[in-house]
Design a protein around this motif. Structure first.
Motif, short mmCIF file in Angstrom:
data_model
loop_
_atom_site.label_atom_id
_atom_site.label_comp_id
_atom_site.label_asym_id
_atom_site.label_seq_id
_atom_site.Cartn_x
_atom_site.Cartn_y
_atom_site.Cartn_z
N VAL A 1 0.82 -1.41 -0.16
CA VAL A 1 0.01 -0.20 0.06
C VAL A 1 0.82 1.16 0.04
O VAL A 1 0.57 2.10 -0.77
N MET A 2 1.94 1.22 0.71
CA MET A 2 2.71 2.66 0.98
C MET A 2 3.38 2.86 -0.28
O MET A 2 3.95 3.94 -0.64
N GLU B 1 9.24 2.80 8.63
CA GLU B 1 10.75 3.44 8.20
C GLU B 1 10.75 4.59 9.10
O GLU B 1 11.49 5.63 8.83
N VAL B 2 10.27 4.63 10.41
CA VAL B 2 10.39 5.78 11.40
C VAL B 2 10.66 5.16 12.91
O VAL B 2 10.61 4.02 13.00
N GLU B 3 10.84 6.14 13.80
CA GLU B 3 11.24 5.57 15.08
C GLU B 3 10.28 5.65 15.99
O GLU B 3 10.11 5.25 17.21
N ALA B 4 9.23 7.02 15.74
CA ALA B 4 8.16 6.97 16.75
C ALA B 4 6.89 7.16 16.17
O ALA B 4 6.62 7.30 15.10
N HIS C 1 2.16 8.25 12.42
CA HIS C 1 0.91 8.96 12.14
C HIS C 1 1.05 10.05 11.28
O HIS C 1 0.04 10.11 10.32
N GLU C 2 2.00 10.84 10.99
CA GLU C 2 2.47 11.80 9.92
C GLU C 2 2.68 11.08 8.75
O GLU C 2 2.22 11.65 7.61
N ARG C 3 3.28 10.02 8.41
CA ARG C 3 3.21 9.61 7.41
C ARG C 3 1.74 9.02 6.83
O ARG C 3 1.67 9.16 5.78
N ILE C 4 0.92 8.56 7.81
CA ILE C 4 -0.30 8.19 7.32
C ILE C 4 -1.19 9.31 6.92
O ILE C 4 -1.87 9.25 5.70
#
Ligand code: NAD
Length: 378
Positions: A214-215, A311-314, A319-322
């Motif tokens: 999906v991404m 591919e994030v740590e927090a 949430h921001e990527r979504i």
């Protein structure tokens, strides 16, 4: 119950062979009227249906309602057939599942659909052929139905379609907005499947592949689709369906049903609106509010795997990527943009949250916590 799966560009060509193998002389087609034409399924099914008796049921709107199921059951009783063929999005596939199950029982259908009477018999054999890439309903043993505006999930191994025929060509002409909404459903199912209290290594494996697809493909599928990208989105939806068939869905789905039934928000978008905020909320799970039977350990492990797929740590970054993806495909991220504006609207969502789905969420969600979360994205 086992299932045969055909997933490719051109998979629809397998339908004739299935009919021949099963000696099917009559077919009950449950089709979304628009999708049947626009997807190209109608034209492509001519050779398979030729020489076989056919009955059609297409008199229903998206998101199956009890009255529509009863109308379909009536048509079935007048024209019972050897096999059911569902063509359309999740609505048509769920409709076919519901008619099939009701047709196999003599008890009141309303009792069957609301869980008051047990499912004891399989319905007629069912081929599910999706024309959207999102719900994965062709791979699940449940079907959603609204009875008096209330959402029920009819769940039993007999509900799983016998055949899933996933032909990406049927999604080639999907309008951009429907590609976006349905793709968000696949995204949400993959993410929720990761943190569900019922998650297993197998369901997380399916969910992980689905999420990666999906991404990598949803934004292109909306703005500049190619046959390969459409096929990848069909694979994503199919894998996410297999994932939730094991894990079931969680809080974003539990909240979504009133957004759809009361505010008219398309299912996939309704689910995705709270996905990012729920990721942040669930990430903060502690021993005192953890719902996983084995405690916070497996929840944290699943959430860490989820973050690495983004591919994030927090959690906030995920949430921001979504949110960035939702914006990039032209969809709103605020409840106010879909008509949820007043305190009374928020109360309606809080009061009608689906408690069955909520039980699969890894972190307890009190009414106050839900109200605060919803107010944050109003
Ligand atoms: P949908 O089936 O409701 O269809 C949405 C719209 O897309 C309709 O207007 C339809 O006519 C149109 N459409 C579909 N295919 C098209 C095509 N190829 N070309 C042009 N238009 C097309 O949408 P959906 O998101 O696929 O399904 C949502 C339903 O599925 C909801 O009721 C939801 O509860 C249910 N669902 C079920 C499961 C399950 O496992 N049983 C899982 C997720 C969702």
């Amino acid at each position: 119950m086992t299932q045969d799966v055909y997933l490719s560009s051109g998979a629809i060509e397998n339908v004739s062979a299935i009919f021949d193998q099963q000696n099917v002389r009559s077919v009950f087609v449950v089709a979304d009227r628009t999708a049947y034409d626009l997807s190209g399924a109608k034209a492509k099914l001519v050779p398979a249906l030729e020489g076989r008796e056919c009955a059609f049921f297409d008199a229903f709107a998206p998101n199956p309602k009890y009255d529509d199921v009863m109308r379909g059951l009536h048509v079935w009783r007048d024209h019972p057939c050897d096999m059911v063929l569902a063509v359309g999005g999740g609505s048509a596939i769920d409709m076919a599942k519901l008619i099939g199950i009701c047709s196999a029982h003599t008890c009141e259908s309303v009792d069957l659909l609301t869980g008051l009477a047990p499912i004891e018999h399989a319905g007629p054999p069912l081929i599910a052929m999706p024309t959207t890439a999102g719900t994965g309903s062709e791979d699940t043993h449940f079907a959603v139905v609204y009875v008096d505006g209330q959402k029920y999930s009819v769940a039993h191994e007999f509900v799983l379609p016998n055949y899933a025929v996933v032909d990406s060509d049927l999604t080639a002409n999907l309008p951009a907005s429907i590609t976006a909404h349905t793709g968000l459903d696949a995204l949400s199912q993959a993410v929720e499947s990761f943190w569900s209290v019922n998650a297993t290594p197998t369901s997380q494996g399916f969910a992980s592949e689905a999420l990666t697809l999906v991404m990598a493909n949803l934004e292109v599928a909306v703005h500049n689709p190619s046959p390969d990208v459409r096929l990848n989105m069909c694979k994503a939806a199919h894998l996410a369906g297999k994932a939730i068939n094991i894990s079931k869905t969680t809080a974003p789905h539990a909240i979504s049903y009133t957004l759809t039934s009361h505010f008219g928000v398309p299912h996939g978008l309704a689910v995705a609106l709270t996905l990012g905020p729920m990721l942040v909320y669930n990430y903060a799970v502690g021993a005192d509010d953890c719902c996983h039977p084995e405690g916070v350990g497996p929840v944290h492990k699943g959430l860490h795997s989820l973050l690495s797929l983004f591919e994030v740590e927090a959690a906030q970054e995920a949430h921001e990527r979504i949110e960035a993806l939702i914006v990039a495909i032209g969809c709103p991220t605020r409840l106010g943009d879909v008509g949820v504006q007043t305190n009374a609207d928020i109360d309606l969502l809080v009061q009608n949250v689906n408690t069955e789905r909520l039980q699969n969420n890894p972190r307890m969600l009190s009414q106050d916590a839900l109200r605060a979360l919803l107010n944050n994205i109003r």
